[in-house]
Design a protein around this motif. Sequence first.
Motif, mmCIF file in Angstrom:
data_model
loop_
_atom_site.group_PDB
_atom_site.id
_atom_site.type_symbol
_atom_site.label_atom_id
_atom_site.label_comp_id
_atom_site.label_asym_id
_atom_site.label_seq_id
_atom_site.Cartn_x
_atom_site.Cartn_y
_atom_site.Cartn_z
ATOM 1 N N VAL A 4 3.860 -7.494 -19.230
ATOM 2 C CA VAL A 4 2.664 -7.033 -18.928
ATOM 3 C C VAL A 4 3.674 -6.111 -17.862
ATOM 4 C CG1 VAL A 4 0.648 -6.402 -17.537
ATOM 5 C CG2 VAL A 4 1.056 -8.239 -19.651
ATOM 6 N N VAL A 5 3.349 -5.195 -17.957
ATOM 7 C CA VAL A 5 4.222 -4.328 -16.206
ATOM 8 C C VAL A 5 3.448 -4.297 -15.261
ATOM 9 C CG1 VAL A 5 5.247 -1.687 -16.356
ATOM 10 C CG2 VAL A 5 5.743 -2.869 -18.239
ATOM 11 N N GLY A 6 3.929 -4.495 -13.826
ATOM 12 C CA GLY A 6 2.775 -4.812 -13.140
ATOM 13 C C GLY A 6 2.822 -3.310 -12.947
ATOM 14 N N ARG A 7 1.536 -2.946 -12.495
ATOM 15 C CA ARG A 7 1.322 -2.358 -12.203
ATOM 16 C C ARG A 7 0.952 -1.731 -10.360
ATOM 17 N NH1 ARG A 7 -3.678 0.759 -14.966
ATOM 18 N NH2 ARG A 7 -2.513 2.893 -14.132
ATOM 19 N N GLY A 8 1.602 -0.498 -9.855
ATOM 20 C CA GLY A 8 0.920 -0.315 -8.464
ATOM 21 C C GLY A 8 2.272 -1.318 -7.364
ATOM 22 N N VAL A 9 2.159 -1.766 -5.843
ATOM 23 C CA VAL A 9 2.357 -2.290 -4.928
ATOM 24 C C VAL A 9 1.896 -3.738 -5.228
ATOM 25 C CG1 VAL A 9 3.475 -0.541 -3.874
ATOM 26 C CG2 VAL A 9 1.378 -1.910 -3.461
ATOM 27 N N VAL A 10 3.417 -4.531 -5.049
ATOM 28 C CA VAL A 10 2.729 -5.707 -4.761
ATOM 29 C C VAL A 10 2.132 -5.960 -2.820
ATOM 30 C CG1 VAL A 10 3.810 -7.920 -4.164
ATOM 31 C CG2 VAL A 10 4.763 -6.610 -6.411
ATOM 32 N N GLN A 11 1.538 -6.726 -2.829
ATOM 33 C CA GLN A 11 0.535 -6.996 -1.583
ATOM 34 C C GLN A 11 0.714 -7.952 -0.825
ATOM 35 O OE1 GLN A 11 -3.062 -6.079 -2.504
ATOM 36 N NE2 GLN A 11 -2.310 -3.435 -2.749
ATOM 37 N N GLY A 12 1.092 -7.917 -0.099
ATOM 38 C CA GLY A 12 1.374 -9.379 0.872
ATOM 39 C C GLY A 12 0.099 -10.150 0.765
ATOM 40 N N PRO A 38 -10.323 -8.270 4.690
ATOM 41 C CA PRO A 38 -9.121 -8.587 3.287
ATOM 42 C C PRO A 38 -9.096 -7.464 1.659
ATOM 43 C CG PRO A 38 -11.745 -9.787 3.952
ATOM 44 C CD PRO A 38 -10.956 -9.078 4.948
ATOM 45 N N GLY A 39 -10.349 -6.531 1.947
ATOM 46 C CA GLY A 39 -10.559 -5.532 1.240
ATOM 47 C C GLY A 39 -9.576 -3.897 1.432
ATOM 48 N N ILE A 40 -8.633 -4.336 2.280
ATOM 49 C CA ILE A 40 -7.654 -3.144 2.763
ATOM 50 C C ILE A 40 -7.323 -2.267 1.986
ATOM 51 C CG2 ILE A 40 -6.362 -4.425 4.080
ATOM 52 C CD1 ILE A 40 -7.926 -1.525 5.701
ATOM 53 N N ASN A 41 -6.425 -3.558 1.153
ATOM 54 C CA ASN A 41 -5.086 -2.419 0.214
ATOM 55 C C ASN A 41 -6.588 -2.904 -1.214
ATOM 56 O OD1 ASN A 41 -3.777 -1.546 1.549
ATOM 57 N ND2 ASN A 41 -2.461 -3.873 1.654
ATOM 58 N N SER A 42 -7.864 -2.645 -1.023
ATOM 59 C CA SER A 42 -8.434 -2.639 -2.112
ATOM 60 C C SER A 42 -8.099 -1.426 -3.065
ATOM 61 C CB SER A 42 -10.332 -2.601 -1.955
ATOM 62 O OG SER A 42 -10.372 -2.439 -3.338
ATOM 63 N N GLU A 102 -0.949 -2.493 6.793
ATOM 64 C CA GLU A 102 0.771 -2.799 6.231
ATOM 65 C C GLU A 102 0.299 -4.540 6.413
ATOM 66 O OE1 GLU A 102 3.245 -1.506 9.255
ATOM 67 O OE2 GLU A 102 3.402 0.419 7.560
ATOM 68 N N GLN A 103 -0.165 -4.808 7.365
ATOM 69 C CA GLN A 103 -0.426 -6.597 7.040
ATOM 70 C C GLN A 103 -1.682 -7.131 7.189
ATOM 71 O OE1 GLN A 103 1.118 -6.576 11.604
ATOM 72 N NE2 GLN A 103 -1.428 -5.885 12.722
ATOM 73 N N ALA A 143 -11.452 -1.825 10.446
ATOM 74 C CA ALA A 143 -10.064 -2.302 10.775
ATOM 75 C C ALA A 143 -10.227 -1.381 12.554
ATOM 76 C CB ALA A 143 -8.806 -1.856 9.795
ATOM 77 N N ILE A 144 -10.862 -0.641 12.624
ATOM 78 C CA ILE A 144 -11.126 0.411 13.990
ATOM 79 C C ILE A 144 -12.188 -0.207 14.973
ATOM 80 C CG2 ILE A 144 -11.548 2.829 15.065
ATOM 81 C CD1 ILE A 144 -10.511 4.013 12.243
ATOM 82 N N ASN A 145 -12.668 -1.200 14.026
ATOM 83 C CA ASN A 145 -13.601 -1.189 15.473
ATOM 84 C C ASN A 145 -13.225 -2.762 16.104
ATOM 85 O OD1 ASN A 145 -16.233 -3.537 14.707
ATOM 86 N ND2 ASN A 145 -16.715 -1.493 16.365
#
Length: 946
Positions: free
Chosen positions: A316-324, A844-848, A829-830, A861-863
């Motif tokens: 299965v070809v991975g889609r998208g960036v790998v998230q840390g 937890p959902g920042i890169n959803s 990023e982190q 994240a701003i608040n």
Amino acid sequence: MADNATLSPAAQRDGATRHRLYLVDGSGYIFRAYHALPPLTRKSDGAPVGAVSGFCNMLNKLLEDAAADGRVSHIAVIFDAARATFRNDIYPDYKANRDEPPEDLVPQFAMIREACGAFSLPAIEMEGFEADDLIATFAKRARAEGADVVIVSSDKDLMQLVGDGVWLLDPLKNRELREKEVLEKFGVAPDRVVDVQSLAGDSTDNVPGVPGIGIKTAAQLIGEYGDLDALLERAAEIKQPKRRENLIQFAEQARISRELVRLRDDVPVTERLDDFAIRRVDETKLIGFLDEMEFRTLKARVIKAHGLEAAQPEEVVGRGVVQGDGHGEPLSAQAPAVAKTDYRLVQDMAALQDWIDRATSAGRVAVDTETTDLSPRRARLCGVSLAVEPGEACYIPLGHVSAGDLADDPTPPKQIPEAEALAALKPLLEDPAVLKVGQNIKYDMVMFLKAGIRVAPIDDTMLLSYTADPGHGHGMDELSELHLGHRPIPYAEVCGKGKAQITFDRVALDAACAYAAEDADITLRLHHVLRPMLLRSRRVALYETLDRPLATVIADMEFAGIKVDPAALQRLSADFAERMTALEAEIQELAGERFNVGSPKQLGEILFEKMSLPGGRKGKNGAWGTGADVLERLSAEGHDLPRRVLDWRQLAKLKSTYTDTLQAEINAETGRVHTSFALAATSTGRLSSSEPNLQNIPVRTEEGRKIRAAFVAEPGHKLVSADYSQIELRILADIADIPQLKQAFHDGIDIHALTASEVFGVPIEGMDPMVRRSAKAINFGIIYGISAFGLANNLGIPQGEAKRFIDAYFERYPGVKTYMDAKRREAHEQGFVTTLWGRRCVLPGINSKNPAERAFNERAAINAPIQGTAADIIKRAMVALPPAIAEAGLAARMLLQVHDELLFEVPEGEVDRTKTLVAKVMQGAADLSVPLEVEAGAGDSWGQAH
DNA sequence: GATCTCACG
DNA sequence: GACGTACGTGAGATCC
């Protein structure tokens, strides 16, 4: 029958079947796919192919579904040709606010047209017209030939085409949009959508509309007057002056908008319906294309579906960036599993003394109490457990009664008398050389305070986990599974659950010992894991100076409680009840029927169905929205019933949540109310309060404030309240480094007035209070991670205007924009952001891949750094205050914390000195580049002190 | 138990 | 050209 030669096999099979044409909004889909899906590049040359991939998957699914369904006979994919269309001749600014398409999308346009060819589907476009006009034209022609038309799109601009035999299909959600959905979206039937859009305008397409009118108002007006022309003709009849003026002044603009919004269904197209008949896929061509694009998963799917060859197992070809995971190095070193356990029941003094001696010489002991209640002030002690070495723990039953049915055997089990055991434990629990470790030890500290024991020094595994490793729950069961790989005995297994649940004092001693000793044992083992983890997390200082000492402070506050005057609450309850009855009668009179005013469902039906007031459905459950904002609007429009419901709701809320409930929360022994503060519950580091929640006692309304008056001081005492003024804006000024804001706080200038003058260009002197109010809303919005939608909602202004406010704000305070961008980036990023003292707020959902969820996390994240830093500051003050008060020889007791406010009970003669001291300590709790200001007041009640 | 509504900062 | 909105909480009432 010549026509039939071009029909699909399915249509030929059944001559009675109507033709069904799928018109795919290709351009719409491209943009949506591009933004909805993670970026993807072709392995061999790095070409961006995310949108192509999404598009191909969509087409393939569409074809598969169509084949399975059997009713689809024709398909065409429609695209925009170029940017300029006939609409630009009408209105040069049409879509002028559009950004250029993203760089990595541009090369994909051609590939997507190629993809259509690969799937043997016609790709249609025409200079000077948008895809939407072509769709309208083909839809009209197909209807004329008796075919059903399915527009594969979720674009609201296409909703005007919905009608008999024409509907939309959202390809991403696989959801059909028909008249009902259009009505939900626009508040009018499809044939009136154009009128609504002409009035409301559209910021994304730069359709001007009429200022001050959004979809809701437009729908209401069209509903009332029938159509746009009738409305514009009779505009003079409109009651609201501003709206009337605008409708008259911008009538022409509305008509132009209509020309922009109305789709042309007379485009001179050359294709005929027959040209779109489904053709057999040319597999060779399709697979060649998929190979070229390197879509291995889709290729395998196509091969399998067409039975071309046995599908070989494909990686299965991975889609998208790998998230840390956002945490860098793994913090947790898995501890050895709980292997051997030796849990002892302690039933005599000799054995107890032996455990105390072992704990004393170990210098560290895990302690846990078992009780009859989750609220420590109500609870009776059942027993105490201790653990000195991993696997070695004991349970000392103290308050057990006979297990099982009391009638069978009323004799209590053998136990050490409670007073005797506690007297023996006291030196250990107070021994400064022995560390007492607990899981949420604050609870046990309150239990022991009731017995006159001040447990110290302490350490807390729950707080260690909260500080060192936030982002998940910190209950013992969860921590045990996570760090020890061990599932503790569930409470329900010992005490049962639901109606059959018994209190812990009824549990048989051996079962009680197994459960209780295990808790102490696990706590000790967790301590071995979490202490080193804290060190690795580099947040030792945060834990040692804030959370850990705070546990003791809060235990004292919970133990102290606050005095509440039950008679005052009783009077309020009676008063509220009487007025509610009266209001209820009036409401039912107005409604013309009896119904439950407290039921949003019934109320919605009365308002919007029976009385057919204007307003829309909302939510997926199809329930009418009856929130305060909706009722407020209806009330402003001159309807009496909603106003009375609002009044009724206020009283119902105050009565059920406060005046009734609070009376029941008064502790029989102390005559006071003892809340429980959660120290490890929030994502930002704030405390929370429950059972009862004393952080949301009313204050904003007159009626509500009467409840604050029932919170009183003991005779001879006063309540002193001290709160930080505008602490969050001060923190923003400091961490975002905004010169004007910092200067204003130094000079003591009214900060909302300053913002008003900066944003609106008005002088601070003699400012219109409404202008200041808008600025205040902007300031709050900034702290919440502002959005035009949110601000518009809050101020009741059009979103475009809100956007201009925000733009003006960023123009004046560019540092704030920089701050926000930095936090968003940091979070992406982190996976977390931090407070001034390094507390992590996890997102937890920042890169959803869900854009709404992502946006939500970005605002958080701003608040979070602002809210969290404020929480850290007041925690610092709370830790510093008790020793400062003691050192000053004062007797003030801290009772409550409400995020930016502290409440004290103070002997009458010490009020002034306490106010001064408290303000000084609170101000000194942080050394920012702006001063912290504290306002303090005193009185016989909380209401007066505020 | 989920949802709606509403109290607070 | 798209998601669904202000940030953080807790609690009571209704409805399934």
